[in-house]
Scaffold this motif. Sequence first.
Motif, PDB file in Angstrom:
ATOM      1  N   ASP A   3       0.773  -1.090   0.098  1.00  0.00           N
ATOM      2  CA  ASP A   3      -0.206   0.102   0.007  1.00  0.00           C
ATOM      3  C   ASP A   3       0.772   1.250  -0.205  1.00  0.00           C
ATOM      4  N   THR A  21      -4.823   5.723   1.551  1.00  0.00           N
ATOM      5  CA  THR A  21      -6.139   5.822   2.259  1.00  0.00           C
ATOM      6  C   THR A  21      -6.933   7.037   1.883  1.00  0.00           C
ATOM      7  N   SER A  25     -11.186   4.241  -2.295  1.00  0.00           N
ATOM      8  CA  SER A  25     -11.012   2.672  -2.984  1.00  0.00           C
ATOM      9  C   SER A  25     -10.404   3.037  -4.403  1.00  0.00           C
ATOM     10  N   ASP A  53      -5.636  -4.448  -0.130  1.00  0.00           N
ATOM     11  CA  ASP A  53      -6.882  -4.696   0.200  1.00  0.00           C
ATOM     12  C   ASP A  53      -7.482  -3.228  -0.090  1.00  0.00           C
ATOM     13  N   LYS A  54      -6.714  -2.495  -0.855  1.00  0.00           N
ATOM     14  CA  LYS A  54      -7.208  -1.067  -0.992  1.00  0.00           C
ATOM     15  C   LYS A  54      -7.969  -0.921  -2.652  1.00  0.00           C
ATOM     16  N   GLY A  56     -10.885  -1.671  -4.909  1.00  0.00           N
ATOM     17  CA  GLY A  56     -12.366  -1.628  -4.606  1.00  0.00           C
ATOM     18  C   GLY A  56     -13.091  -2.215  -5.640  1.00  0.00           C
ATOM     19  N   MET A  57     -12.432  -2.057  -6.843  1.00  0.00           N
ATOM     20  CA  MET A  57     -13.229  -2.501  -8.132  1.00  0.00           C
ATOM     21  C   MET A  57     -11.961  -2.987  -9.135  1.00  0.00           C
ATOM     22  N   ALA A  77     -11.734  -8.158  -5.843  1.00  0.00           N
ATOM     23  CA  ALA A  77     -13.031  -7.226  -5.960  1.00  0.00           C
ATOM     24  C   ALA A  77     -14.229  -7.701  -5.753  1.00  0.00           C
ATOM     25  N   ASP A  80     -17.779  -6.407  -7.448  1.00  0.00           N
ATOM     26  CA  ASP A  80     -17.183  -5.381  -8.100  1.00  0.00           C
ATOM     27  C   ASP A  80     -16.185  -5.518  -9.329  1.00  0.00           C
ATOM     28  N   CYS A  81     -16.176  -6.606  -9.598  1.00  0.00           N
ATOM     29  CA  CYS A  81     -14.983  -7.136 -10.771  1.00  0.00           C
ATOM     30  C   CYS A  81     -15.843  -7.126 -12.318  1.00  0.00           C
TER      31      CYS A  81
END
Length: 209
Positions: A3, A21, A25, A53-54, A56-57, A77, A80-81
């Motif tokens: 990250d 962050t 996302s 894990d950041k 989101g899609m 995701a 959301d993939c």
Amino acid sequence: DSDRYLLELGSCRGGMSGSITEFGSLVLLIGDFHVPTRKGDIPACFKELLNTDKIGMVICTGNVGARAIEEQLRGIAGEDCKIVQGDADFDFSFPETSVTQVGEFRVGVIHGHQIVPWGDQEALSKCAGKLGVDILVSGHSHKHSIVDLGGKFLINPGSVTGACNSLGEFDVVPSFMLMAIQGSSVTLYTYEEVNGETKVSMNELKKHT
């Protein structure tokens, strides 16, 4: 960790500050794997970056090649993939197009083999208009690009494995993109694998009014 590394890479090139962050996302733009027919796997340095894990899609331009690749993408995701059908995805039944809302932007994705001539920017811009999207993500050429045309952003994340394209061009640099959207702004990070190491560049786009 991955990250911190993601945004440190962006910071050193683009003069940005802050942690990942703050961008919320991230959207992964990826495609043209062609595993295992043209390439065995994605570069190891990319695997490290994608272990976060950041994201989101996932928006994938297709030609995944193997079920294991599809499972990996869905593992990142979940629902959301968004994966579309590539011209070499013979054993899959993905949709031809997909449209989703990300922040203030409507984002569409196609593989790109439907566009004639391949990669034609005017035709891609018209396709974006037909889909009613602000951003059109496509692949097929295996060459990453970001184009602002006709009020649309045309984005190609390239081939994440560096697989040869349909024209038989083998000098393909492996690449993928991460997209962060905040309000009417988009920050795009383009990651390339060069001699086993990751190189990154950053572009900032503003929504057309």
